[in-house]
Scaffold this motif. Structure first.
Motif, PDB file in Angstrom:
ATOM      1  N   THR A   1      42.039  57.854  35.697  1.00  0.00           N
ATOM      2  CA  THR A   1      41.668  56.511  36.135  1.00  0.00           C
ATOM      3  C   THR A   1      42.862  55.561  36.154  1.00  0.00           C
ATOM      4  O   THR A   1      42.817  54.513  36.800  1.00  0.00           O
ATOM      5  N   LEU A   2      43.930  55.929  35.468  1.00  0.00           N
ATOM      6  CA  LEU A   2      45.082  55.043  35.313  1.00  0.00           C
ATOM      7  C   LEU A   2      45.687  54.552  36.628  1.00  0.00           C
ATOM      8  O   LEU A   2      46.111  53.384  36.710  1.00  0.00           O
ATOM      9  N   PRO A   3      45.745  55.377  37.697  1.00  0.00           N
ATOM     10  CA  PRO A   3      46.338  54.867  38.947  1.00  0.00           C
ATOM     11  C   PRO A   3      45.578  53.719  39.601  1.00  0.00           C
ATOM     12  O   PRO A   3      46.168  52.966  40.382  1.00  0.00           O
ATOM     13  N   TYR A   4      44.286  53.559  39.320  1.00  0.00           N
ATOM     14  CA  TYR A   4      43.495  52.540  40.001  1.00  0.00           C
ATOM     15  C   TYR A   4      44.108  51.135  39.902  1.00  0.00           C
ATOM     16  O   TYR A   4      44.371  50.499  40.925  1.00  0.00           O
ATOM     17  N   PRO A   5      44.314  50.590  38.691  1.00  0.00           N
ATOM     18  CA  PRO A   5      44.850  49.221  38.635  1.00  0.00           C
ATOM     19  C   PRO A   5      46.248  49.100  39.223  1.00  0.00           C
ATOM     20  O   PRO A   5      46.592  48.053  39.800  1.00  0.00           O
TER      21      PRO A   5
ATOM     22  N   TYR B   1      49.039  45.582  46.283  1.00  0.00           N
ATOM     23  CA  TYR B   1      48.646  45.086  47.601  1.00  0.00           C
ATOM     24  C   TYR B   1      48.733  43.560  47.680  1.00  0.00           C
ATOM     25  O   TYR B   1      48.517  42.862  46.698  1.00  0.00           O
ATOM     26  N   PRO B   2      49.017  43.037  48.887  1.00  0.00           N
ATOM     27  CA  PRO B   2      48.859  41.597  49.122  1.00  0.00           C
ATOM     28  C   PRO B   2      47.408  41.299  49.489  1.00  0.00           C
ATOM     29  O   PRO B   2      46.755  42.082  50.165  1.00  0.00           O
TER      30      PRO B   2
ATOM     31  N   ALA C   1      42.037  40.347  34.224  1.00  0.00           N
ATOM     32  CA  ALA C   1      40.724  40.738  33.681  1.00  0.00           C
ATOM     33  C   ALA C   1      39.966  41.611  34.672  1.00  0.00           C
ATOM     34  O   ALA C   1      39.250  42.539  34.280  1.00  0.00           O
ATOM     35  N   CYS C   2      40.120  41.320  35.964  1.00  0.00           N
ATOM     36  CA  CYS C   2      39.470  42.113  37.003  1.00  0.00           C
ATOM     37  C   CYS C   2      39.984  43.551  36.984  1.00  0.00           C
ATOM     38  O   CYS C   2      39.206  44.509  37.043  1.00  0.00           O
ATOM     39  N   LEU C   3      41.308  43.716  36.873  1.00  0.00           N
ATOM     40  CA  LEU C   3      41.895  45.060  36.821  1.00  0.00           C
ATOM     41  C   LEU C   3      41.473  45.794  35.548  1.00  0.00           C
ATOM     42  O   LEU C   3      41.215  47.000  35.574  1.00  0.00           O
TER      43      LEU C   3
ATOM     44  N   ALA D   1      35.605  47.688  46.022  1.00  0.00           N
ATOM     45  CA  ALA D   1      35.220  46.303  46.310  1.00  0.00           C
ATOM     46  C   ALA D   1      36.431  45.388  46.311  1.00  0.00           C
ATOM     47  O   ALA D   1      36.538  44.465  47.131  1.00  0.00           O
ATOM     48  N   VAL D   2      37.395  45.638  45.406  1.00  0.00           N
ATOM     49  CA  VAL D   2      38.613  44.832  45.343  1.00  0.00           C
ATOM     50  C   VAL D   2      39.587  45.241  46.442  1.00  0.00           C
ATOM     51  O   VAL D   2      40.164  44.391  47.135  1.00  0.00           O
ATOM     52  N   VAL D   3      39.760  46.539  46.637  1.00  0.00           N
ATOM     53  CA  VAL D   3      40.736  47.034  47.612  1.00  0.00           C
ATOM     54  C   VAL D   3      40.396  46.572  49.027  1.00  0.00           C
ATOM     55  O   VAL D   3      41.297  46.304  49.834  1.00  0.00           O
TER      56      VAL D   3
END
Length: 315
Positions: A159-163, A169-170, A99-101, A186-188
């Motif tokens: 925008t597709l590459p973002y999620p 990433y770990p 849901a976050c992605l 904020a997530v990265v």
């Protein structure tokens, strides 16, 4: 350090959204104006869509683009504000990784889409003022549909590459996001890996979308102003420029909060975190709320139809 803080997890099952850190005690009070602005945005944009759909005289390119803007604003605000209010009212801080992605994608995609629609509206104003006799021939229904499709495809693809970048990433430090939504950076920043590619792609996205769009809007209005200044009388100049006021207000509502937020985040190292998040919330709330108000007040057809709806009495 506890095990919960050091355990590696490539895809955390949930993230925790803190809302506005440091202002937890005031969350209920902060929610009141936010809820009011969200309600105004929802009612205003749905009203614009209803009026344009039911009023044949509004079936013109400018109002088709306004419908696209209204739909974009509805989706963009709904992707963040209900979750923010649930944090404020019910302390519902958890959000699943998927849901976050998804939220991240919708926020950045529809933000880019809104910018693209403003460019299309600037092009409409340019044709209407600089080439009025060819306006209906240039901006046919087919052309408007193609422009809308191009805006949607550009926003969706860029925008597709973002999620996908975020998913690889770990996340070994924490799953706590000090914000009320899942923004890309904020997530990265929670990842324990080299995130330079995300930073570079974010900057590329910023310049290739906002930078290019602002450039084309500036070019359009340069030509518009040249055409206006060539008009013979002051009244004609003011009347013609008046047709652009609503669009200029919509542009200001989108780009000024975005610019202020970007500058503060990059250079305001001593600015409190809660202030940064409040500025970001303005960017989420103001752009969807302003266009229905401005176009409703300044567009005679919309204002007349709105008054007709409220003053209609059964006979």
């Amino acid at each position: 350090m506890s095990d919960s803080n050091t355990t590696d997890f490539t895809n955390p099952s949930t993230f925790i959204l803190l809302g506005i850190p440091g202002l937890e005690a005031a969350h209920i009070w902060i929610s009141i104006p936010f809820c009011a602005m969200y309600t105004i945005a929802m009612l205003g944009n749905f009203t614009i869509l209803f009026i344009i759909k039911t009023e044949p005289s509004l079936h013109e390119p400018m109002f088709y683009f306004l419908c696209m803007l209204a739909i974009t604003d509805l989706v963009m605000s709904t992707s963040t504000i209900p979750k923010m209010l649930s944090i404020f009212w019910f302390n519902s801080r958890e959000i699943s990784f998927s849901a976050c992605l998804t939220q991240m994608y919708f926020i950045h995609c529809f933000s880019a889409m809104e910018s693209g629609i403003l460019v299309a509206m600037a092009f409409d104003r340019y044709v209407a003022i600089c080439h009025p006799l060819r306006h209906s021939a240039i901006l046919t229904n087919s052309a408007v549909a193609k422009i809308g499709l191009a805006v949607v495809m550009r926003s969706g693809i860029i925008t597709l590459p973002y999620p996908f970048l975020v998913r690889r990433y770990p996340y070994c430090r924490t799953n706590i996001i000090p914000h009320f939504y899942c923004g890309h950076m904020a997530v990265v920043k929670l990842a324990c890996a080299d995130i330079r590619i995300n930073s570079y792609y974010g900057l590329f996205n910023l310049f290739s979308v906002i930078g290019v769009d602002v450039f084309f809007i500036a070019v359009s209005y340069t030509q518009i102003l040249r055409a206006i200044f060539r008009l013979p009388t002051k009244d004609a100049q003011l009347k013609t420029f008046g047709t652009c006021i609503s669009h200029l207000c919509a542009i200001s509502a989108l780009y000024i909060p975005d610019l202020v937020s970007s500058l503060i985040q990059r250079f305001g190292h001593y600015v409190p975190l809660h202030f940064l998040i409040l500025i970001t919330s303005v960017y989420q709330l103001v752009p969807p709320m302003i266009p229905p108000i401005i176009y409703g007040m300044r567009t005679m057809q919309i204002r007349g139809r709105l008054l007709q709806l409220f003053t209609h009495k059964d006979t």
